[in-house]
Scaffold this active site. Structure first.
Site, mmCIF file in Angstrom:
data_model
loop_
_atom_site.group_PDB
_atom_site.id
_atom_site.type_symbol
_atom_site.label_atom_id
_atom_site.label_comp_id
_atom_site.label_asym_id
_atom_site.label_seq_id
_atom_site.Cartn_x
_atom_site.Cartn_y
_atom_site.Cartn_z
ATOM 1 N N CYS A 223 -8.189 -31.988 -50.413
ATOM 2 C CA CYS A 223 -9.101 -31.243 -51.281
ATOM 3 C C CYS A 223 -8.288 -30.622 -52.402
ATOM 4 O O CYS A 223 -7.524 -29.692 -52.174
ATOM 5 C CB CYS A 223 -9.804 -30.168 -50.476
ATOM 6 S SG CYS A 223 -11.072 -29.359 -51.415
ATOM 7 N N SER B 39 13.385 -45.686 -42.316
ATOM 8 C CA SER B 39 13.661 -44.255 -42.406
ATOM 9 C C SER B 39 13.794 -43.660 -41.011
ATOM 10 O O SER B 39 12.912 -43.847 -40.164
ATOM 11 C CB SER B 39 12.513 -43.582 -43.167
ATOM 12 O OG SER B 39 12.721 -42.202 -43.235
ATOM 13 N N ALA B 40 14.891 -42.918 -40.763
ATOM 14 C CA ALA B 40 15.221 -42.480 -39.399
ATOM 15 C C ALA B 40 14.250 -41.458 -38.823
ATOM 16 O O ALA B 40 14.022 -41.429 -37.616
ATOM 17 C CB ALA B 40 16.639 -41.908 -39.370
ATOM 18 N N HIS B 41 13.651 -40.621 -39.692
ATOM 19 C CA HIS B 41 12.840 -39.535 -39.117
ATOM 20 C C HIS B 41 11.512 -40.013 -38.550
ATOM 21 O O HIS B 41 10.766 -39.240 -37.962
ATOM 22 C CB HIS B 41 12.653 -38.383 -40.121
ATOM 23 C CG HIS B 41 11.693 -38.642 -41.240
ATOM 24 N ND1 HIS B 41 10.398 -38.185 -41.210
ATOM 25 C CD2 HIS B 41 11.832 -39.276 -42.423
ATOM 26 C CE1 HIS B 41 9.787 -38.523 -42.338
ATOM 27 N NE2 HIS B 41 10.642 -39.191 -43.089
ATOM 28 N N ASN C 184 0.944 -46.733 -43.210
ATOM 29 C CA ASN C 184 1.175 -45.412 -42.628
ATOM 30 C C ASN C 184 -0.114 -44.663 -42.308
ATOM 31 O O ASN C 184 -0.113 -43.767 -41.487
ATOM 32 C CB ASN C 184 2.054 -44.564 -43.547
ATOM 33 C CG ASN C 184 1.622 -44.635 -44.984
ATOM 34 O OD1 ASN C 184 1.593 -45.711 -45.582
ATOM 35 N ND2 ASN C 184 1.265 -43.512 -45.550
ATOM 36 N N THR D 181 28.782 -39.571 -51.410
ATOM 37 C CA THR D 181 29.443 -39.440 -50.113
ATOM 38 C C THR D 181 28.426 -39.640 -48.992
ATOM 39 O O THR D 181 27.340 -39.062 -49.023
ATOM 40 C CB THR D 181 30.115 -38.050 -50.007
ATOM 41 O OG1 THR D 181 31.038 -37.941 -51.078
ATOM 42 C CG2 THR D 181 30.830 -37.874 -48.680
ATOM 43 N N GLY E 250 13.216 -43.535 -46.727
ATOM 44 C CA GLY E 250 12.277 -44.593 -47.100
ATOM 45 C C GLY E 250 11.963 -44.598 -48.586
ATOM 46 O O GLY E 250 11.888 -45.658 -49.217
ATOM 47 N N THR E 251 11.799 -43.418 -49.144
ATOM 48 C CA THR E 251 11.429 -43.334 -50.564
ATOM 49 C C THR E 251 12.509 -43.956 -51.444
ATOM 50 O O THR E 251 12.224 -44.775 -52.316
ATOM 51 C CB THR E 251 11.202 -41.855 -50.959
ATOM 52 O OG1 THR E 251 10.165 -41.336 -50.124
ATOM 53 C CG2 THR E 251 10.818 -41.716 -52.411
ATOM 54 N N GLN F 147 7.186 -47.577 -41.109
ATOM 55 C CA GLN F 147 6.338 -47.232 -39.955
ATOM 56 C C GLN F 147 6.536 -48.159 -38.758
ATOM 57 O O GLN F 147 5.999 -47.885 -37.683
ATOM 58 C CB GLN F 147 4.855 -47.228 -40.361
ATOM 59 C CG GLN F 147 4.469 -46.078 -41.284
ATOM 60 C CD GLN F 147 4.512 -44.708 -40.596
ATOM 61 O OE1 GLN F 147 4.447 -44.591 -39.373
ATOM 62 N NE2 GLN F 147 4.637 -43.651 -41.391
HETATM 63 N N1 PLP Z 1 6.963 -45.618 -46.683
HETATM 64 C C1 PLP Z 1 6.111 -45.337 -45.687
HETATM 65 C C2 PLP Z 1 5.195 -46.407 -45.186
HETATM 66 C C3 PLP Z 1 6.067 -44.060 -45.124
HETATM 67 O O1 PLP Z 1 5.213 -43.795 -44.142
HETATM 68 C C4 PLP Z 1 6.959 -43.080 -45.629
HETATM 69 C C5 PLP Z 1 6.932 -41.701 -45.100
HETATM 70 O O2 PLP Z 1 5.892 -41.105 -44.925
HETATM 71 C C6 PLP Z 1 7.845 -43.427 -46.649
HETATM 72 C C7 PLP Z 1 7.819 -44.709 -47.156
HETATM 73 C C8 PLP Z 1 8.823 -42.445 -47.211
HETATM 74 O O3 PLP Z 1 9.881 -42.269 -46.325
HETATM 75 P P1 PLP Z 1 10.831 -40.976 -46.426
HETATM 76 O O4 PLP Z 1 10.012 -39.832 -45.886
HETATM 77 O O5 PLP Z 1 11.987 -41.299 -45.537
HETATM 78 O O6 PLP Z 1 11.219 -40.819 -47.832
#
Ligand code: PLP
Length: 378
Positions: free
Chosen positions: A327, A201-203, A153, A239, A73-74, A181
């Site tokens: 914190c 994002s797959a995880h 999220n 790759t 996702g990032t 999400q």
């Molecule tokens: N965007 C959202 C809304 C997310 O919840 C997350 C992960 O927490 C990400 C992006 C980032 O995804 P990744 O962990 O696959 O880099």
């Protein structure tokens, strides 16, 4: 006796399903070829990557040529924002996003600001919803991208994306959505949503970590972020992570098949938890819209408590949740999302996020409710 642990942090990540791990297994060692190689080993890996691309495209309502594999996702968010603004630099220097985006979008927007672009951050109402009219008002001649997340999220609120898309299309501005999400949890179809770019994002849907997709609608102008070889039609060098790509497609297939049933079950459990909690702890405050939210998301503030402390106490009870506040060096750093809702400090500093998943049962939630009444300050 060791206590059974309860995992209520599925928005952070999910376990890889056994069927997914099994689908990945052959591509870890047996079928190990590089998809770019012309020999048999490579071509077998290529076929697996192509098949995964077809599956993902079909589920999203996209064409296979519009699916680009990334590291998650990032990267997809970074690629969308940096890539489109670079490609359209001659057209303008303004983008629109929201105050509640994930840091993958917000930090990238900051970089763009440092490069001299103007960024408008649209705020949300107290329920966490964006008013599409605010987007419409913010569009200027020089606007070259709108990026609004599908669901948040932290609070799980689902944005009126289709309405935003109609405005974006009318004004001829490309629209990106961070659907990390939502994909695998609620229906996501790129045409129904009307988006030009979409990150997943797959995880987050029981697939492996470190693999994702950026959907790029045909005709969208974008410059690649990662330079090198000519993989992914010259838009994402490197790759391909073949086992992870295969696992992601399998996970998405299963998520799609089970979505309706899981959605119903999780909504019921979510609402059961919220109702029971409110009857037991009347001053508990639900953050985000009560209905326009992901089936598995509960975000609650407990006035007079401290979110991170509650998280640690629940952890000692064997219950894993997440907190909106962190914190750092003795000071409480509240979540930017809860602040955007306009909540007072006693609510932004005392929140917990519980996100349900396939393994969640009513007994888990009852145990959590019991633990909360025990650990909350009286
Ligand atoms: N965007 C959202 C809304 C997310 O919840 C997350 C992960 O927490 C990400 C992006 C980032 O995804 P990744 O962990 O696959 O880099």
């Amino acid at each position: 006796m060791t206590k059974r642990r309860i995992y209520l942090d599925h928005a952070a990540t999910t376990p890889v399903l056994p069927e997914v791990a099994e689908a990945m297994q052959p591509y870890l060692s047996g079928t190990f070829g590089n998809p770019s190689s012309l020999h048999w080993f490579g071509q077998e890996a290529r076929r697996a990557v192509d098949a995964a691309r077809d599956t993902i495209a079909r589920i999203l309502g996209a064409d296979s040529s519009e699916i680009y594999f990334t590291s998650g996702g990032t990267e997809s968010d970074n690629q969308a924002l940096l890539g489109v603004t670079t490609a359209l630099a001659e057209k303008g220097n303004h983008i629109i996003t929201s105050t509640i985006e994930h840091q993958a979008v917000l930090q990238t927007a900051k970089i763009l600001e440092l490069r001299g672009l103007d960024v408008t951050y649209i705020n949300v109402n107290p329920d966490g919803l964006i008013d599409p009219k605010d987007i419409e008002k913010a569009i200027a001649e020089k606007t070259i991208l709108i990026s609004v997340m599908h669901a948040n999220n932290e609070i799980g609120v689902i944005q009126p994306l289709a309405e935003i898309a109609r405005i974006a299309t009318d004004r001829d501005v490309p629209l990106h959505t961070d659907a990390v999400q939502t994909v695998g949890h609620i229906p996501v179809n790129v045409d129904h949503l009307g988006v030009d770019l979409l990150s997943l994002s797959a995880h987050k849907f029981y697939g492996p970590k470190g693999i994702g997709v950026l959907y790029i609608r045909r005709g969208t102008r974008i410059v690649p972020l990662i330079q090198g070889g000519s993989q992914e039609r010259q838009r994402r060098a490197g790759t391909e992570n073949v086992p992870a790509i295969v696992g992601m497609a399998k996970a998405l297939e299963i998520a799609q098949e089970t979505m309706e049933k899981r959605g119903k079950e999780e909504t019921e459990l979510r609402d059961y938890f919220i109702t029971t909690l409110k009857s037991q702890i009347p001053n508990a405050h639900l953050n985000g819209h009560p209905v326009k939210r992901l089936p598995n998301n509960i975000n609650i503030s407990f006035p007079n408590a401290e979110g991170e402390l509650l998280l640690l106490k629940l952890d000692m009870e064997g219950i894993a949740v997440s907190s909106g506040s962190a914190c750092s060096s003795g000071a409480i750093d509240p979540s930017h999302v809860l602040k955007a809702l306009g909540l007072p400090p006693e609510l932004t500093q005392s929140s917990l996020r519980l996100t349900l998943g396939r393994s969640t049962t009513k007994a888990h939630l009852d145990q959590t409710l019991q633990a909360l009444t025990k650990i909350l300050p009286h």
